[in-house]
Design an enzyme around this catalytic site. Structure first.
Site, mmCIF file in Angstrom:
data_model
loop_
_atom_site.group_PDB
_atom_site.id
_atom_site.type_symbol
_atom_site.label_atom_id
_atom_site.label_comp_id
_atom_site.label_asym_id
_atom_site.label_seq_id
_atom_site.Cartn_x
_atom_site.Cartn_y
_atom_site.Cartn_z
ATOM 1 N N GLU A 428 31.187 18.106 -120.752
ATOM 2 C CA GLU A 428 31.889 19.295 -121.255
ATOM 3 C C GLU A 428 32.452 19.146 -122.663
ATOM 4 O O GLU A 428 33.490 19.717 -122.983
ATOM 5 C CB GLU A 428 33.027 19.692 -120.305
ATOM 6 C CG GLU A 428 32.525 20.192 -118.956
ATOM 7 C CD GLU A 428 33.613 20.858 -118.140
ATOM 8 O OE1 GLU A 428 34.797 20.590 -118.393
ATOM 9 O OE2 GLU A 428 33.265 21.642 -117.240
ATOM 10 N N GLU A 489 28.138 21.596 -111.851
ATOM 11 C CA GLU A 489 29.446 21.777 -111.210
ATOM 12 C C GLU A 489 29.621 23.262 -110.893
ATOM 13 O O GLU A 489 29.233 24.120 -111.692
ATOM 14 C CB GLU A 489 30.610 21.353 -112.126
ATOM 15 C CG GLU A 489 30.704 19.872 -112.376
ATOM 16 C CD GLU A 489 31.944 19.484 -113.198
ATOM 17 O OE1 GLU A 489 32.976 20.191 -113.121
ATOM 18 O OE2 GLU A 489 31.859 18.484 -113.929
HETATM 19 C C1 GAL Z 1 35.423 20.613 -114.789
HETATM 20 C C2 GAL Z 1 35.288 19.148 -115.173
HETATM 21 C C3 GAL Z 1 35.590 18.258 -113.993
HETATM 22 C C4 GAL Z 1 36.884 18.662 -113.374
HETATM 23 C C5 GAL Z 1 36.826 20.094 -112.993
HETATM 24 C C6 GAL Z 1 38.101 20.497 -112.313
HETATM 25 O O1 GAL Z 1 35.454 21.406 -115.888
HETATM 26 O O2 GAL Z 1 34.003 18.867 -115.621
HETATM 27 O O3 GAL Z 1 35.637 16.926 -114.375
HETATM 28 O O4 GAL Z 1 37.895 18.416 -114.275
HETATM 29 O O5 GAL Z 1 36.600 20.872 -114.130
HETATM 30 O O6 GAL Z 1 39.086 20.990 -113.058
#
Ligand code: GAL
Length: 777
Positions: A428, A489
């Site tokens: 990210e 994700e």
């Molecule tokens: C995403 C990130 C994860 C975790 C998740 C929860 O953006 O890639 O590592 O932080 O959010 O907040």
């Protein structure tokens, strides 16, 4: 885990064994013998530890009698499972290890191999500074030879700085996870001749043809200029059977730190069994360095024959499209940080593969233990392997460290058939053109057999990798904007869910996953998806639920299922397991929630639901999977609403049918009463090596064995025998369950764990600790 795989995976020295695996410190290798091959001495026991680094502790003569005796893996400071101050473990601590070299090592070179230490490590031997390494997730080595006492005692002093050092990835800004501290992975001494095998990369060629081959790229290190002509002998083995062997001569005058590359090609060994997720077939590659007929060094690694490609029709394993279904995993645990032994790490793979029915895991956001990866190879779980980082990209020096991490990750992990992607962009982060041109070029140069991926959160991002990775937390998901596209994700971060949350929240949690997977199934260009995330995890104060925990998992931090775990589980073929999981707490509930639209995750074709009245089961309804709401899912959830006229409350039973046969059944009590306290141990036989551990699950259930998610009763635990408790002696259940781990001491025997519930009495577990050979050094 049987004794054999334990010895292989933990690297305990086995006299007489010719086993040695790939990679640094991996094993235990050949005994000291005339062949002159390498020796690996695990160095996990008998460390001395001080949570502060006292002045002078780098000196050989320093008085360390007040230090605590510890065994690796080790975390700087034990913590609670939540609500603790992350500064507690961020200490500069001191480890010391006294050792004498065995007298059979001759004049060979001695290296120390660290598999993972958080965050910066400075090493002294006998008062001489040997070196410093910065990086908490990647392996590193130092040569000890010039400062070794060959006849008398040696003292290693290791200062470990477990703070979040801004110049070292992933640090420099915020990160949403805790890194913990200490020497939390294995350490070993590696004794090798001056010309030795530094690494081996074995990969299949024309794997799907009738005449597959194996290319074995050997990196040799020659610390003195080579005088003799040498040869490499490479053998491919299926168990003990030799499939192919080739000897190749070479000469080189190169000496010093530069590596010498030799590729040995094995051909004509016939058709092989492919490595697949259902049948993860592994072969052994033995590489020997020969000087005339004498074995100078040897190196053993596993390999699997398989092809793995992302295409514009999705991901292909061995030429067949396979929709990826998986979760992200952080490597940390309650109480112990990341310092858990092989058995516990392997258990996570079993959970992902067998309980959650995933076919893939993302190592978010750093390379994870080789024990974890070995288990992925052995159980058939595909892996996305990732460099350390989270959103932040630092200055040039920081970026150079990240580049070095790319190399260390790939060169450590390239023989794992389970790994299908190198994730070489900081999770990210924004676009950094030059930096990501470098990470991609390096990954492709080191390993042209695998594709690269970069995980970002915005689609407009510059695309330099082979596969476009996207964290897409919205719904509907964005349409793929690149042909090779993987959703890395979704869900959890936007919808944290605690085990004790109400039915409405759990229903929504499940359905969000179900809707995402339904959409992923609707278009071949979605290669599949890795949900956020497998297990709840400890994080910084500026993230999480107010107690430093991100409740983003489909399982809790103890690796116990929330209802959404049932959705993952239900996506397997019923021939693997008939799944029927109620996604609700069966309770009449306060108004206005009441009991409405309960979701059931199942791979059955038909469910019949019954309520018990007057001691008899009465069928109230038959349910079909919700294909209308999830047209693309093979196994959509079912919805249960109580039909009119069934207001009488009672026990609920759900039976699952396929082709008219009842293949699953689940009952839930309607009484709303806690009935039973039970405990379960993942493994009742451990090795008495001071590190081996097993989880003990504690739970309160109804009379049918269903967890009572609102139970938070206190439990007291006591241990009798040579073991220590990882976790507190008295704790409260969380959502009806909790877990602690029992860690073996270095003493054979029997351990009895007693857990007492104030109302339901005492439960015990007996654990056997069997002797393993003590470390030789
Ligand atoms: C995403 C990130 C994860 C975790 C998740 C929860 O953006 O890639 O590592 O932080 O959010 O907040």
């Amino acid at each position: 885990m049987d004794r054999r795989s334990f010895l292989k995976s933990t690297g305990v020295y086995v006299t007489g064994s010719m086993l040695a695996e790939c990679g640094m410190a991996k094993t235990l290798s050949a005994p000291a013998e005339s062949s002159g091959g390498r020796l690996i001495f695990p160095l996990n026991q008998n460390w001395l530890y001080s949570v502060a680094a006292p002045v002078g502790a780098d000196e050989q003569s320093f008085d360390d009698s007040a230090f605590e005796r510890v065994v690796l893996p080790h975390n700087t400071v034990p913590t609670s499972w939540h609500n603790f101050d992350q500064r507690a473990y961020q200490v500069v601590s001191q480890y010391r290890r006294h050792f004498r070299l065995p007298d059979d090592i001759g004049d060979r070179h001695v290296f120390i191999d660290f598999e993972g230490v958080m965050t910066a490590t400075t090493v002294w031997l006998n008062g001489n500074k040997i070196g410093k390494y910065e990086g908490g997730y990647t392996p590193f080595s130092f040569e000890l030879t010039p400062y070794l006492n060959r006849e008398s005692e040696n003292v290693l002093a290791v200062e470990v700085d477990s703070r979040e050092l801004p110049g070292v990835p992933p640090f420099g800004y915020q990160i949403d996870y805790l890194t913990f501290g200490g020497i939390y992975r294995d350490v070993a001494l590696r004794v090798v001749p001056s010309t030795h095998i530094e690494n081996v990369f074995a990969h299949g060629v024309d794997v799907l043809s009738h005449a597959p081959g194996l290319d074995v790229e050997v990196s040799l290190q020659s610390l003195a200029a080579l005088k003799e002509s040498l040869a490499l002998e490479v053998t491919l083995k299926d168990g003990d059977a030799v499939l192919g062997r080739r000897i190749q001569k070479f000469t080189s005058a190169v000496g010093g730190q530069k590596l010498l590359q030799q590729t040995v090609q094995l051909r004509d060994f016939g058709v092989v069994n492919l490595w697949d997720v259902d049948r993860p077939y592994l072969y052994t590659v033995e590489t020997r360095l020969l000087e005339r007929a004498r074995v100078v060094d040897h190196y053993i690694c596993k390999t699997g024959f398989r092809t793995a490609r992302f295409t514009d029709r999705g991901f292909e394993l061995n030429g067949k499209i396979m929709k990826l279904r998986g979760l992200n995993r952080h490597q940390t645990f309650p109480y112990a940080g990341a310092a858990m032994p092989a058995r516990v790490l392997r258990k996570d793979v079993e959970i992902l593969k067998r309980e959650l029915k995933c076919n893939m895991v993302r190592c978010s956001h750093y390379p994870q233990s080789r024990h974890f990866l070995d288990a992925c190879d052995e159980l058939g779980l595909l892996v996305l392997d990732e460099i350390p980082g989270w959103q932040h990209v630092g200055d040039q020096a920081w970026q150079d460290k990240a580049i070095d991490n790319v190399s260390r990750m790939i060169r450590r992990d390239w023989n794992h058939p389970s790994i299908i992607l190198w994730s070489i962009r900081i999770n990210e982060s924004h676009d950094f053109h030059d930096f990501y041109v470098r990470t991609n070029a390096l990954a492709r140069k080191l390993d042209p057999t695998r594709q690269t991926i970069g995980v970002r959160y915005f689609q407009e991002s510059e695309f330099l990798e082979d596969v476009f990775g996207i964290n897409d937390f919205g719904f509907p998901l964005k349409a793929p904007n690149h042909p090779l596209y993987l959703n890395t994700e979704f869900v959890g971060a936007e919808f944290p869910t605690r085990p004790w949350d109400d039915n409405d929240r759990h229903r929504e949690h499940i359905l969000r996953f179900a809707h995402v997977y339904d959409q992923l199934a609707s278009d071949a260009q979605y290669a599949g998806g890795l949900g956020w995330c497998a297990f709840d995890y400890a994080t910084h104060a500026d993230f999480g639920g107010g107690d430093h925990i991100c409740y983003h998992g489909v399982m809790d931090i103890f690796r116990l299922p929330k209802p959404a775990a049932g959705f993952y589980k239900s996506q397997c073929d019923p021939s693997e397991e008939a799944v029927l999981e109620a996604g609700f707490h069966w309770a009449e509930n306060d108004q206005p929630s009441g009991f409405k639209r309960g979701v059931i995750c199942s791979n059955c074709e038909l469910l019949k639901c019954y309520i018990k009245r007057d001691g008899k089961w009465h069928q109230i309804i038959e349910l079909k999977p919700a294909h209308d709401e999830f047209p693309h899912l093979t196994y959509p959830p079912f919805f249960l609403s109580l039909p009119d006229g069934n207001d009488d409350w009672g026990d609920l039973r759900i039976d699952g049918y396929i082709q008219g046969n009842k293949i699953a059944s689940k009952s839930l009590s309607g009484l709303g009463i806690d009935q039973k306290f039970s405990i379960h141990c993942d493994d009742t036989e451990l090795f008495a090596d001071g590190a081996d551990a097993a989880r003990i699950v504690l739970c309160v259930t109804d009379e049918y064995g269903a967890i009572r998610p609102l139970c938070n009763d206190p439990i007291s635990i006591s241990l009798d025998g040579p073991a220590t408790l990882i976790g507190p002696k008295s704790l409260a259940l969380v959502g009806g369950t909790a877990a602690v781990w029992v860690r073996a001491r270095q003493e054979e025997g029997s351990v009895r764990l007693t857990a007492a519930h104030p109302q339901f009495g005492v439960q015990t577990i007996q654990i056997k600790l069997s002797a393993v050979p003590a470390e030789r050094v």
